[in-house]
Motif scaffolding. Structure first.
Motif, mmCIF file in Angstrom:
data_model
loop_
_atom_site.group_PDB
_atom_site.id
_atom_site.type_symbol
_atom_site.label_atom_id
_atom_site.label_comp_id
_atom_site.label_asym_id
_atom_site.label_seq_id
_atom_site.Cartn_x
_atom_site.Cartn_y
_atom_site.Cartn_z
ATOM 1 N N LEU A 109 0.841 -1.198 0.000
ATOM 2 C CA LEU A 109 0.000 0.000 0.000
ATOM 3 C C LEU A 109 0.878 1.251 0.000
ATOM 4 O O LEU A 109 0.649 2.185 -0.780
ATOM 5 C CB LEU A 109 -0.937 -0.002 1.206
ATOM 6 C CG LEU A 109 -1.786 1.259 1.394
ATOM 7 C CD1 LEU A 109 -2.794 1.408 0.250
ATOM 8 C CD2 LEU A 109 -2.489 1.221 2.732
ATOM 9 N N ALA A 110 1.894 1.259 0.853
ATOM 10 C CA ALA A 110 2.812 2.401 0.909
ATOM 11 C C ALA A 110 3.562 2.558 -0.411
ATOM 12 O O ALA A 110 3.747 3.678 -0.895
ATOM 13 C CB ALA A 110 3.792 2.226 2.067
ATOM 14 N N VAL A 165 4.475 5.442 -5.547
ATOM 15 C CA VAL A 165 4.456 5.467 -7.010
ATOM 16 C C VAL A 165 3.471 6.509 -7.524
ATOM 17 O O VAL A 165 3.756 7.235 -8.480
ATOM 18 C CB VAL A 165 4.127 4.067 -7.575
ATOM 19 C CG1 VAL A 165 3.818 4.125 -9.052
ATOM 20 C CG2 VAL A 165 5.287 3.127 -7.328
ATOM 21 N N ASP A 166 2.308 6.601 -6.902
ATOM 22 C CA ASP A 166 1.318 7.607 -7.319
ATOM 23 C C ASP A 166 1.848 9.033 -7.185
ATOM 24 O O ASP A 166 1.506 9.900 -7.977
ATOM 25 C CB ASP A 166 0.034 7.476 -6.493
ATOM 26 C CG ASP A 166 -0.862 6.363 -6.992
ATOM 27 O OD1 ASP A 166 -0.640 5.865 -8.113
ATOM 28 O OD2 ASP A 166 -1.787 5.990 -6.244
ATOM 29 N N ASN A 200 8.904 7.445 -13.913
ATOM 30 C CA ASN A 200 8.335 6.153 -14.279
ATOM 31 C C ASN A 200 9.410 5.098 -14.016
ATOM 32 O O ASN A 200 9.967 4.516 -14.936
ATOM 33 C CB ASN A 200 7.911 6.163 -15.746
ATOM 34 C CG ASN A 200 7.148 4.916 -16.118
ATOM 35 O OD1 ASN A 200 6.676 4.186 -15.253
ATOM 36 N ND2 ASN A 200 7.037 4.658 -17.400
ATOM 37 N N SER A 201 9.704 4.887 -12.747
ATOM 38 C CA SER A 201 10.835 4.058 -12.354
ATOM 39 C C SER A 201 10.493 3.297 -11.083
ATOM 40 O O SER A 201 9.596 3.679 -10.327
ATOM 41 C CB SER A 201 12.049 4.963 -12.114
ATOM 42 O OG SER A 201 13.095 4.259 -11.528
#
Length: 135
Positions: free
Chosen positions: A86-87, A92-93, A98-99
């Motif tokens: 979840l974290a 990422v959000d 984009n990595s």
């Protein structure tokens, strides 16, 4: 083997393998390297999860042993990864790139914190576990 190598040394070695995998993956983004780094994941599973399970088996009384093992698996393989994933999704959000770097950085921090939490009690835990009678 683990009783001679030491349970706490096995835990530390497993965490070091996990930390090395995440740090290496953070700095080098290569699919082939990611594949080879799964060797470190295997070593972490063997040395961390197996040694933790064996140490818990030695510590827990026979009446509560299965409950203790279930609780350890529920936290270590269930609830812990669920919260970490979840974290990682939140990271990422909120990431501009984009990595996978932020996720491996987060994993490196968690592995390092796990090592740090074990260090203050390393000597006393090692003496305690190594002096327990064999079952």
């Amino acid at each position: 083997f683990f009783s001679k190598f030491g349970y706490v040394r096995g835990l530390v070695f497993g965490l070091l393998c996990l930390f090395a995998r995440h740090v290496t993956s953070y700095f080098f983004e290569s699919g082939i390297l990611f594949s080879w780094l799964y060797v470190l994941v295997g070593l972490m599973v063997i040395y961390y999860y197996t040694v933790a399970s064996m140490a818990l088996d030695r510590l827990a009384h026979s009446v509560v042993r299965s409950s203790a093992q279930t609780f350890m698996v529920m936290l270590g393989s269930g609830l812990g990864p669920m919260c970490a994933n979840l974290a990682a999704g939140i990271i990422v959000d909120n990431s501009e790139t984009n990595s996978l770097r932020p996720i491996f950085g987060f994993g490196s921090v968690l592995a390092f914190l796990s090592l740090l939490s074990l260090m203050p009690i390393y000597k006393s835990l090692r003496q305690f576990l190594d002096n327990l009678p064999a079952r």
